[in-house]
Design an enzyme around this catalytic site. Structure first.
Site, PDB file in Angstrom:
ATOM      1  CB  SER A 144      42.299  37.508  41.190  1.00 36.44           C
ATOM      2  OG  SER A 144      43.162  37.712  40.084  1.00 36.44           O
ATOM      3  CE1 TYR A 157      40.808  37.417  37.480  1.00 36.49           C
ATOM      4  CE2 TYR A 157      38.760  36.270  37.011  1.00 36.49           C
ATOM      5  CZ  TYR A 157      39.998  36.307  37.611  1.00 36.49           C
ATOM      6  OH  TYR A 157      40.429  35.243  38.371  1.00 36.49           O
TER       7      TYR A 157
END
Ligand code: GCO
Length: 263
Positions: A144, A157
């Site tokens: 990500s 996250y």
């Protein structure tokens, strides 16, 4: 010989019943791979198989919780019995909880770490022995922007995706000698269900502030689509990347290279 041809290869895409995982599974199948995917429920698996068929490819769905090592080991054994050793693993399954860190429970933080970091460890650990026996393997971790950058409300996250970047490099280091290439795909901001809340139009019809922000930070001037991720994934799944290892390929429209458009 076409280096991008995946004919004869077995691919497993975790969380591959919808969204990015589905797009990647379809792309790998269209490149010749036999595609398997997992989902957490039979109903979701059935929806996934239907979605693959609507895209013109066949896929096999397996119900397994990727955070449960016994379930993953059983799934890998079943795939091997059904279609053969997994040659390509795409660790795509992921969750996000956008909560300010000081408001976040340990339980919520741990859930994100379990799915986004520990599950890729469990799945990689399950397929590597077969890859070693076969003499080759490809592991692709869906990282990500948050493998590189932080932002408000995504502490768990970002911690997981930062850890996934380093797990990628460590698998490369530990198993590169067995001809296993482990790389990551780092999606930029992709228009999916997961990012829908960040693009919700305002009551006056104007763009969501975060939507405007991402557009100003992306040289391409747009959000990515799941299709933008397919070619890079086929590349990392194919013989064309046999000397690429431990690399995170950011598919982000240039965000990481750009300071952002002057307001
Ligand atoms: C967020 C987004 C991002 C994207 C993606 C970017 O809340 O910032 O969900 O995390 O999903 O991971 O690479």
């Amino acid at each position: 010989m076409n280096q991008f041809d995946l004919t004869g290869k077995v691919a497993l895409v975790t969380g591959g019943a919808h969204s990015i995982g589905l797009a990647l599974g379809v792309g790998l199948a269209k490149a010749g791979a036999t595609v398997c995917f997992n989902s957490s429920s039979q109903a979701s698996c059935e929806r996934g198989v239907k979605a693959y068929a609507e895209a013109g490819v066949q896929a096999r769905g397996y119900v397994a919780d990727v955070t449960d090592e016994a379930a993953v080991q059983a799934m890998i054994a079943q795939i091997e019995a059904d279609v053969g050793t997994v040659d390509i693993l795409v660790n795509n399954a992921g969750v996000i909880k956008r909560i300010p860190m000081t408001d976040m429970s340990v339980e919520d933080f741990s859930k994100v770490i379990d799915v986004d970091l520990i599950a890729p460890f469990i799945c990689s650990k399950a397929v590597i022995p077969g890859m070693i026996k076969k003499g080759h393997g490809k592991i692709i971790n869906i990282c990500s922007m948050m493998s590189e950058l932080g932002r408000e409300t995504v502490s768990a996250y970002a911690a997981a995706k930062g850890g996934l970047k380093m797990l990628t490099k460590n698998i490369c280091s530990e198993y590169g000698g067995a001809n296993i290439q482990c790389n990551g795909i780092g999606p930029g901001y992709i228009a999916t269900q997961q990012t829908a809340p960040l693009r919700e139009p305002q009551s006056d019809g104007s763009r969501h502030p975060f939507d405007q922000f991402i557009i100003s930070k992306t040289p391409a001037g747009r959000w990515g689509t799941t299709e933008d991720l397919v070619g890079p994934t086929v590349f990392l799944a194919s013989d064309a990347s046999n000397f690429v290892n431990g690399h995170i390929l950011y598919v982000d429209g240039g965000i990481l290279a750009y300071i952002g458009k002057q307001p």
